[in-house]
Design a protein around this motif. Sequence first.
Motif, PDB file in Angstrom:
ATOM      1  N   LEU A 336       3.837  -1.874  -4.837  1.00 48.27           N
ATOM      2  CA  LEU A 336       5.282  -2.055  -4.693  1.00 48.27           C
ATOM      3  C   LEU A 336       5.859  -2.679  -5.952  1.00 48.27           C
ATOM      4  O   LEU A 336       5.244  -3.569  -6.539  1.00 48.27           O
ATOM      5  CB  LEU A 336       5.558  -2.934  -3.475  1.00 48.27           C
ATOM      6  CG  LEU A 336       6.990  -3.301  -3.131  1.00 48.27           C
ATOM      7  CD1 LEU A 336       7.167  -3.326  -1.609  1.00 48.27           C
ATOM      8  CD2 LEU A 336       7.350  -4.675  -3.699  1.00 48.27           C
ATOM      9  N   CYS A 337       7.018  -2.194  -6.374  1.00 50.44           N
ATOM     10  CA  CYS A 337       7.703  -2.725  -7.553  1.00 50.44           C
ATOM     11  C   CYS A 337       9.095  -3.208  -7.170  1.00 50.44           C
ATOM     12  O   CYS A 337       9.861  -2.468  -6.535  1.00 50.44           O
ATOM     13  CB  CYS A 337       7.805  -1.652  -8.637  1.00 50.44           C
ATOM     14  SG  CYS A 337       8.794  -2.125 -10.079  1.00 50.44           S
ATOM     15  N   ASP A 366      -3.073  -9.938  -8.106  1.00 51.56           N
ATOM     16  CA  ASP A 366      -2.734  -8.519  -7.957  1.00 51.56           C
ATOM     17  C   ASP A 366      -1.289  -8.207  -8.335  1.00 51.56           C
ATOM     18  O   ASP A 366      -0.682  -7.270  -7.814  1.00 51.56           O
ATOM     19  CB  ASP A 366      -3.001  -8.026  -6.525  1.00 51.56           C
ATOM     20  CG  ASP A 366      -4.475  -8.051  -6.164  1.00 51.56           C
ATOM     21  OD1 ASP A 366      -5.310  -7.784  -7.054  1.00 51.56           O
ATOM     22  OD2 ASP A 366      -4.794  -8.343  -4.994  1.00 51.56           O
ATOM     23  N   VAL A 367      -0.728  -8.986  -9.258  1.00 54.80           N
ATOM     24  CA  VAL A 367       0.648  -8.756  -9.714  1.00 54.80           C
ATOM     25  C   VAL A 367       0.644  -8.448 -11.211  1.00 54.80           C
ATOM     26  O   VAL A 367      -0.101  -9.054 -11.977  1.00 54.80           O
ATOM     27  CB  VAL A 367       1.542  -9.986  -9.441  1.00 54.80           C
ATOM     28  CG1 VAL A 367       2.839  -9.916 -10.251  1.00 54.80           C
ATOM     29  CG2 VAL A 367       1.875 -10.068  -7.956  1.00 54.80           C
ATOM     30  N   THR A 392       5.506  -5.908 -10.091  1.00 56.10           N
ATOM     31  CA  THR A 392       4.729  -4.908  -9.352  1.00 56.10           C
ATOM     32  C   THR A 392       3.456  -5.528  -8.796  1.00 56.10           C
ATOM     33  O   THR A 392       2.745  -6.233  -9.507  1.00 56.10           O
ATOM     34  CB  THR A 392       4.390  -3.724 -10.267  1.00 56.10           C
ATOM     35  OG1 THR A 392       5.594  -3.262 -10.886  1.00 56.10           O
ATOM     36  CG2 THR A 392       3.755  -2.590  -9.494  1.00 56.10           C
ATOM     37  N   ALA A 393       3.184  -5.250  -7.531  1.00 64.48           N
ATOM     38  CA  ALA A 393       2.020  -5.837  -6.863  1.00 64.48           C
ATOM     39  C   ALA A 393       1.297  -4.775  -6.065  1.00 64.48           C
ATOM     40  O   ALA A 393       1.880  -3.776  -5.645  1.00 64.48           O
ATOM     41  CB  ALA A 393       2.451  -6.987  -5.942  1.00 64.48           C
ATOM     42  N   ILE A 398       1.390  -2.571   2.909  1.00 61.57           N
ATOM     43  CA  ILE A 398       2.690  -2.650   2.248  1.00 61.57           C
ATOM     44  C   ILE A 398       3.272  -4.052   2.385  1.00 61.57           C
ATOM     45  O   ILE A 398       3.848  -4.601   1.438  1.00 61.57           O
ATOM     46  CB  ILE A 398       3.651  -1.597   2.830  1.00 61.57           C
ATOM     47  CG1 ILE A 398       3.172  -0.187   2.459  1.00 61.57           C
ATOM     48  CG2 ILE A 398       5.074  -1.812   2.321  1.00 61.57           C
ATOM     49  CD1 ILE A 398       3.975   0.926   3.095  1.00 61.57           C
ATOM     50  N   SER A 399       3.098  -4.670   3.555  1.00 57.55           N
ATOM     51  CA  SER A 399       3.597  -6.031   3.766  1.00 57.55           C
ATOM     52  C   SER A 399       2.948  -7.013   2.800  1.00 57.55           C
ATOM     53  O   SER A 399       3.615  -7.901   2.240  1.00 57.55           O
ATOM     54  CB  SER A 399       3.343  -6.476   5.208  1.00 57.55           C
ATOM     55  OG  SER A 399       4.066  -5.697   6.119  1.00 57.55           O
ATOM     56  N   ALA A 400       1.631  -6.862   2.595  1.00 58.52           N
ATOM     57  CA  ALA A 400       0.911  -7.762   1.688  1.00 58.52           C
ATOM     58  C   ALA A 400       1.384  -7.563   0.251  1.00 58.52           C
ATOM     59  O   ALA A 400       1.573  -8.536  -0.493  1.00 58.52           O
ATOM     60  CB  ALA A 400      -0.589  -7.517   1.798  1.00 58.52           C
ATOM     61  N   ALA A 401       1.589  -6.314  -0.145  1.00 58.22           N
ATOM     62  CA  ALA A 401       2.076  -6.037  -1.495  1.00 58.22           C
ATOM     63  C   ALA A 401       3.483  -6.606  -1.684  1.00 58.22           C
ATOM     64  O   ALA A 401       3.798  -7.191  -2.728  1.00 58.22           O
ATOM     65  CB  ALA A 401       2.072  -4.539  -1.757  1.00 58.22           C
ATOM     66  N   LYS A 402       4.322  -6.469  -0.658  1.00 60.72           N
ATOM     67  CA  LYS A 402       5.676  -6.994  -0.736  1.00 60.72           C
ATOM     68  C   LYS A 402       5.663  -8.512  -0.893  1.00 60.72           C
ATOM     69  O   LYS A 402       6.393  -9.071  -1.722  1.00 60.72           O
ATOM     70  CB  LYS A 402       6.466  -6.603   0.513  1.00 60.72           C
ATOM     71  CG  LYS A 402       7.896  -7.139   0.507  1.00 60.72           C
ATOM     72  CD  LYS A 402       8.638  -6.818   1.792  1.00 60.72           C
ATOM     73  CE  LYS A 402      10.046  -7.430   1.728  1.00 60.72           C
ATOM     74  NZ  LYS A 402      10.819  -7.225   2.958  1.00 60.72           N
ATOM     75  N   LEU A 403       4.827  -9.182  -0.122  1.00 67.48           N
ATOM     76  CA  LEU A 403       4.747 -10.640  -0.192  1.00 67.48           C
ATOM     77  C   LEU A 403       4.336 -11.090  -1.588  1.00 67.48           C
ATOM     78  O   LEU A 403       4.920 -12.025  -2.156  1.00 67.48           O
ATOM     79  CB  LEU A 403       3.761 -11.166   0.856  1.00 67.48           C
ATOM     80  CG  LEU A 403       3.536 -12.679   0.857  1.00 67.48           C
ATOM     81  CD1 LEU A 403       4.840 -13.418   1.138  1.00 67.48           C
ATOM     82  CD2 LEU A 403       2.466 -13.056   1.888  1.00 67.48           C
ATOM     83  N   LYS A 404       3.340 -10.427  -2.158  1.00 68.69           N
ATOM     84  CA  LYS A 404       2.883 -10.801  -3.500  1.00 68.69           C
ATOM     85  C   LYS A 404       3.973 -10.570  -4.545  1.00 68.69           C
ATOM     86  O   LYS A 404       4.207 -11.411  -5.425  1.00 68.69           O
ATOM     87  CB  LYS A 404       1.632  -9.996  -3.871  1.00 68.69           C
ATOM     88  CG  LYS A 404       0.393 -10.361  -3.067  1.00 68.69           C
ATOM     89  CD  LYS A 404      -0.772  -9.456  -3.438  1.00 68.69           C
ATOM     90  CE  LYS A 404      -2.003  -9.780  -2.606  1.00 68.69           C
ATOM     91  NZ  LYS A 404      -3.156  -8.918  -2.939  1.00 68.69           N
ATOM     92  N   ALA A 405       4.650  -9.433  -4.447  1.00 72.54           N
ATOM     93  CA  ALA A 405       5.686  -9.121  -5.429  1.00 72.54           C
ATOM     94  C   ALA A 405       6.821 -10.136  -5.380  1.00 72.54           C
ATOM     95  O   ALA A 405       7.254 -10.658  -6.421  1.00 72.54           O
ATOM     96  CB  ALA A 405       6.224  -7.710  -5.191  1.00 72.54           C
ATOM     97  N   TYR A 406       7.296 -10.448  -4.169  1.00 73.37           N
ATOM     98  CA  TYR A 406       8.414 -11.390  -4.065  1.00 73.37           C
ATOM     99  C   TYR A 406       7.991 -12.831  -4.342  1.00 73.37           C
ATOM    100  O   TYR A 406       8.808 -13.647  -4.782  1.00 73.37           O
ATOM    101  CB  TYR A 406       9.093 -11.257  -2.700  1.00 73.37           C
ATOM    102  CG  TYR A 406      10.033 -10.063  -2.637  1.00 73.37           C
ATOM    103  CD1 TYR A 406      11.275 -10.107  -3.261  1.00 73.37           C
ATOM    104  CD2 TYR A 406       9.677  -8.899  -1.974  1.00 73.37           C
ATOM    105  CE1 TYR A 406      12.143  -9.022  -3.208  1.00 73.37           C
ATOM    106  CE2 TYR A 406      10.527  -7.799  -1.923  1.00 73.37           C
ATOM    107  CZ  TYR A 406      11.752  -7.873  -2.554  1.00 73.37           C
ATOM    108  OH  TYR A 406      12.609  -6.786  -2.517  1.00 73.37           O
ATOM    109  N   THR A 407       6.716 -13.144  -4.113  1.00 69.24           N
ATOM    110  CA  THR A 407       6.211 -14.463  -4.517  1.00 69.24           C
ATOM    111  C   THR A 407       6.313 -14.618  -6.033  1.00 69.24           C
ATOM    112  O   THR A 407       6.730 -15.665  -6.546  1.00 69.24           O
ATOM    113  CB  THR A 407       4.750 -14.641  -4.065  1.00 69.24           C
ATOM    114  OG1 THR A 407       4.687 -14.592  -2.638  1.00 69.24           O
ATOM    115  CG2 THR A 407       4.186 -15.975  -4.544  1.00 69.24           C
ATOM    116  N   ALA A 408       5.963 -13.544  -6.752  1.00 75.35           N
ATOM    117  CA  ALA A 408       6.062 -13.582  -8.213  1.00 75.35           C
ATOM    118  C   ALA A 408       7.523 -13.595  -8.668  1.00 75.35           C
ATOM    119  O   ALA A 408       7.878 -14.309  -9.623  1.00 75.35           O
ATOM    120  CB  ALA A 408       5.332 -12.388  -8.812  1.00 75.35           C
ATOM    121  N   VAL A 409       8.372 -12.837  -7.987  1.00 71.34           N
ATOM    122  CA  VAL A 409       9.798 -12.800  -8.325  1.00 71.34           C
ATOM    123  C   VAL A 409      10.399 -14.202  -8.271  1.00 71.34           C
ATOM    124  O   VAL A 409      11.191 -14.598  -9.143  1.00 71.34           O
ATOM    125  CB  VAL A 409      10.561 -11.853  -7.356  1.00 71.34           C
ATOM    126  CG1 VAL A 409      12.068 -12.097  -7.420  1.00 71.34           C
ATOM    127  CG2 VAL A 409      10.248 -10.396  -7.685  1.00 71.34           C
TER     128      VAL A 409
END
Length: 429
Positions: A336-337, A366-367, A392-393, A398-409
């Motif tokens: 996810l990006c 994973d980001v 991008t994570a 998909i939920s896990a990827a979203k959490l990682k991406a927004y954690t980095a954001v």
Amino acid sequence: MKVLVVGNGGREHALAWKLGQSPKVTEVFVAPGNAGTAIEATNVDIAATDVDDLVQFAKQHAIDLTVVGPEAPLVLGLVDALEEAGLRVFGPTAAAAELEGSKVFCKNLLHTADIPTADYRTFRNADDASRYIKDKYSEPTDQVPVVVKADGLAAGKGVIVCETRSDALQAIDRIAGQKEFGEAGNELIIEEKLIGQEASVLAITDGETIISLPAAQDHKPAYDGDTGPNTGGMGAYCPTPIVDEAMFAKIESDVLVPVVHAMKRARKPFKGVLYAGLMLTAAGPKVLEFNVRFGDPECQPLLMRLKSDLFDVLVAAADGKLSEIEPLEWDDRPSLCVVMASEGYPGSYEKGRVITGLEDAAEVEDVKVFHAGTTTVDGNVVNAGGRVLGVTAIGNTISAAKLKAYTAVQKIRWPGAWCRKDISDKALG
């Protein structure tokens, strides 16, 4: 092997990053690049549209493969010029790039090839287009579910979705009257508004063999809930569950294969990335548009998942040998990006604002933070464009990827930074 990536966006950062992972690649140049590509490659101070200087650089440095990222240099004929110089290049010729460079050409080709798309009319001036709307929808209060599109390149912004007669007339005036998008508005299209979810299916082709990539879903409108003006893309994820195996096969057979054959019949053989922007309607998938290069931001999650050597794939496509390569290998996990943008985008915005927290974001597992509209001033990374970063994570779901991406954001800051908060929610819903 030496590689030159042309462009300065998030797509080009992702391409340079992935190509640099190939054991066959010894050096990656990016022209002109950004603050992110400067870390992982060598930036070259040549604009993406400066065809002559790019060809000269490729010759002087014995570049083994040039990968053209954005659409503008493709339409200008950069691929033609490099090929004439005897250099290997991945991307379509100027004639083939008309598939994106002219929406009128694209719609007419789709119609001729019987590829499903929205009903449409083309116009050469604002008066004729306005008269068509007024004649068809006589009452000012009429609902007018149409999309008005500038014919030429407009950086993803020349598409205006309308709901009322007033919306449509205003869109026509902006595109063909005021020429808000310049010469892109010399012709325009008015087409029916399609209902459904959007999906992006990209394929790599050498004009004979087609290798389809996993389906992705972009988020074009600026704000949450798909509201606000259209943008170049505020985020994407891959794969998207709305395109199952049966739907994917139908897209290949009804869209991708026919358009490659149609381009060959039009004596504009297509080589490069064929990007089908689709609306998944109740009547099946219909083409919204074709792009002739990797999508941005779809490219970022796609390349996060690609396990095969991208250099081998692009060389095979450039050499007409795609049929000889092994099937592509993909990480099973979704990616996810999330695009972080400048305040005011897709309108006007201030540049030169210092970005902090990039190192902290990069430490999230994973980001990968891909730079787009960035540059370096006095040792600081600053915003230099509307879409600034593509965080991008990859995750087990998909939920896990979203959490990682927004954690980095959340770790990245600059004055006015913003992003959509709902990237991938359609899949989760």
